[in-house]
Design an enzyme around this catalytic site. Sequence first.
Site, PDB file in Angstrom:
ATOM      1  N   LYS A  29       0.878  -1.180   0.000  1.00 38.83           N
ATOM      2  CA  LYS A  29       0.000   0.000   0.000  1.00 38.83           C
ATOM      3  C   LYS A  29       0.910   1.222   0.000  1.00 38.83           C
ATOM      4  O   LYS A  29       1.681   1.441   0.934  1.00 38.83           O
ATOM      5  CB  LYS A  29      -0.905  -0.016   1.238  1.00 38.83           C
ATOM      6  N   GLY A  32      -0.543   8.063  -0.346  1.00 36.89           N
ATOM      7  CA  GLY A  32      -0.471   9.330  -1.054  1.00 36.89           C
ATOM      8  C   GLY A  32       0.448  10.321  -0.363  1.00 36.89           C
ATOM      9  O   GLY A  32       1.168  11.082  -1.004  1.00 36.89           O
ATOM     10  N   GLY A  65      -4.244  10.806  -0.927  1.00 39.74           N
ATOM     11  CA  GLY A  65      -4.867  11.819  -0.061  1.00 39.74           C
ATOM     12  C   GLY A  65      -4.445  13.244  -0.391  1.00 39.74           C
ATOM     13  O   GLY A  65      -5.288  14.128  -0.565  1.00 39.74           O
ATOM     14  N   ASP A 185      -5.995   1.965   2.731  1.00 33.82           N
ATOM     15  CA  ASP A 185      -5.482   0.984   3.699  1.00 33.82           C
ATOM     16  C   ASP A 185      -6.433  -0.214   3.777  1.00 33.82           C
ATOM     17  O   ASP A 185      -5.996  -1.371   3.768  1.00 33.82           O
ATOM     18  CB  ASP A 185      -5.349   1.618   5.093  1.00 33.82           C
ATOM     19  N   LYS A 244      -4.949   2.562   9.264  1.00 36.78           N
ATOM     20  CA  LYS A 244      -3.757   1.765   8.924  1.00 36.78           C
ATOM     21  C   LYS A 244      -3.516   0.648   9.953  1.00 36.78           C
ATOM     22  O   LYS A 244      -3.318  -0.500   9.582  1.00 36.78           O
ATOM     23  CB  LYS A 244      -2.545   2.695   8.861  1.00 36.78           C
TER      24      LYS A 244
HETATM   25  N1  ATP Z   1       1.031   7.454  16.608  1.00 40.50           N
HETATM   26  C1  ATP Z   1       1.246   7.859  15.358  1.00 40.50           C
HETATM   27  N2  ATP Z   1       2.411   7.526  14.751  1.00 40.50           N
HETATM   28  C2  ATP Z   1       2.658   7.916  13.478  1.00 40.50           C
HETATM   29  N3  ATP Z   1       1.793   8.640  12.727  1.00 40.50           N
HETATM   30  C3  ATP Z   1       0.617   8.987  13.265  1.00 40.50           C
HETATM   31  C4  ATP Z   1       0.286   8.597  14.593  1.00 40.50           C
HETATM   32  N4  ATP Z   1      -0.951   9.081  14.875  1.00 40.50           N
HETATM   33  C5  ATP Z   1      -1.356   9.736  13.787  1.00 40.50           C
HETATM   34  N5  ATP Z   1      -0.442   9.691  12.792  1.00 40.50           N
HETATM   35  C6  ATP Z   1      -0.588  10.338  11.480  1.00 40.50           C
HETATM   36  O1  ATP Z   1      -0.907   9.376  10.466  1.00 40.50           O
HETATM   37  C7  ATP Z   1      -0.375   9.886   9.226  1.00 40.50           C
HETATM   38  C8  ATP Z   1      -0.323   8.779   8.171  1.00 40.50           C
HETATM   39  O2  ATP Z   1      -1.616   8.530   7.616  1.00 40.50           O
HETATM   40  P1  ATP Z   1      -2.130   9.279   6.297  1.00 40.50           P
HETATM   41  O3  ATP Z   1      -3.511   8.794   6.037  1.00 40.50           O
HETATM   42  O4  ATP Z   1      -1.927  10.750   6.427  1.00 40.50           O
HETATM   43  O5  ATP Z   1      -1.111   8.796   5.175  1.00 40.50           O
HETATM   44  P2  ATP Z   1      -1.218   7.583   4.136  1.00 40.50           P
HETATM   45  O6  ATP Z   1      -2.271   6.625   4.572  1.00 40.50           O
HETATM   46  O7  ATP Z   1       0.166   7.062   3.992  1.00 40.50           O
HETATM   47  O8  ATP Z   1      -1.640   8.273   2.774  1.00 40.50           O
HETATM   48  P3  ATP Z   1      -3.070   8.148   2.002  1.00 40.50           P
HETATM   49  O9  ATP Z   1      -4.123   8.351   3.040  1.00 40.50           O
HETATM   50  O10 ATP Z   1      -3.006   9.215   0.984  1.00 40.50           O
HETATM   51  O11 ATP Z   1      -3.105   6.797   1.390  1.00 40.50           O
HETATM   52  C9  ATP Z   1       0.962  10.431   9.633  1.00 40.50           C
HETATM   53  O12 ATP Z   1       1.444  11.386   8.713  1.00 40.50           O
HETATM   54  C10 ATP Z   1       0.671  11.044  11.011  1.00 40.50           C
HETATM   55  O13 ATP Z   1       0.363  12.413  10.903  1.00 40.50           O
HETATM   56 MG    MG Z   2      -4.381   7.285   4.872  1.00 41.35          MG
END
Ligand code: ATP
Ligand code: MG
Length: 289
Positions: A29, A32, A65, A185, A244
Site C-alpha cells: 500500500k 499518497g 490523499g 489501507d 492503517k
Molecule cells: N502514533 C502515530 N504515529 C505515526 N503517525 C501517526 C500517529 N498518529 C497519527 N499519525 C498520522 O498518520 C499519518 C499517516 O496517515 P495518512 O492517512 O496521512 O497517510 P497515508 O495513509 O500514507 O496516505 P493516504 O491516506 O493518501 O493513502 C501520519 O502522517 C501522522 O500524521
Molecule cells: Mg491514509
Amino acid sequence: MEKYINKAKVLIEALPYIKEFNGKKVVIKYGGSAMVDDAIKASVIEDIVLMKLVGFQPVIVHGGGKEISDMLTAIGIESRFQNGLRVTDAATVDVVEMVLAGKVNKSIVQLIQNHDINAVGITGKDGKTLKVKKKLVDGEDIGFVGEITKVNTKLIDSLLENDFIPVIAPIGTDEAGNTYNINADYAASAIAGALEAEKLIFLTDVEGVLRDIDDKSSLISKIAMEEVDTLIQEGVISGGMIPKVECCVEGLIHGVRSVHILDGRVLHSMLLEIFTKKGVGTMFCKYFD
Ligand SMILES: Nc1ncnc2c1ncn2[C@@H]1O[C@H](COP(=O)(O)OP(=O)(O)OP(=O)(O)O)[C@@H](O)[C@H]1O
Ligand SMILES: [Mg+2]
C-alpha cells in the site's frame, strides 16, 4: 576490494529471502502522503521492480490523499475527515475518482514501465474487483465512503498470471452501481487477505507508529494485535494512522504472514525490510513474545 566483498555479502544476505518469497504475493500500500517527492517515488518503484525481477508477485494498492486534497482546494471544495476517513459527497467522489484512477494510478504505471516491466492500472470497479456498501462512521453517514463486502480476485489473478504488476486505485461500487471512495489501507488489507498474500506493507510518510508523534525516536517497532485498541483509545494513534493499524490487524486475522508499516520517504526502506535482517518501521504480530 573490501568494498566489493561487502557488496557481495549484501547480495548473499538477500538469498534466503529471495528463496522464501519466490512466487509469493506481496501487497504494497503506497500512501499518497509519501508520494509527493519524485525521487522518493522513483526509488519505491525501483524496489518493487527489483522484487518482481527476483520472483515475487508484487501488487500495488495506492492512496492519493494529498493529491485529492490539492485538487479539491483548487476547485474550491473543502476537505473534511472523520476518524481519518474523508467525508465524501457526490462532487467529492467525482474528484476522488478522477485523481486516483487518472493521475495517480497512471503515473505509477508509467514509472514501473520505465523499467521495461509491464503494469496495468485498474480501480476496484474493473472486473468487479471491489464490491462495497456504505460505511458508517460512529453510526454516521459520511457520504460515498465504501466498506468492502467482497474482493473478486479474478482480474488481479489473471494480471499476475500474465506477468503484469497490478496497480489498484481504491474505488468500488455498491449493488446499485454507485461509485465509492475506499480508504486505500482497507482496500490493501482486504486484497491481501483475498489473495492470501505472504506480506502486506504500508508505505507512509512517518517512521512507523510513534508513541509521541512529535518525537521520531519514539518509534514502536513491534505491536501485538491486542495492544491496538488501547493505543487508539489513549490517543497515541490518531488520524490517518487509525485505519492503517486496524488494517494491519485485519491482515493478520486474514492470514497474511507478515504486516509492516514503513517510512516510504526513506530511500529503499522496503528493500531493507525484505532483504535484510534489519527491522525498520513497525511490525505487527498476533501475540506478545
Ligand atoms: N502514533 C502515530 N504515529 C505515526 N503517525 C501517526 C500517529 N498518529 C497519527 N499519525 C498520522 O498518520 C499519518 C499517516 O496517515 P495518512 O492517512 O496521512 O497517510 P497515508 O495513509 O500514507 O496516505 P493516504 O491516506 O493518501 O493513502 C501520519 O502522517 C501522522 O500524521
Ligand atoms: Mg491514509
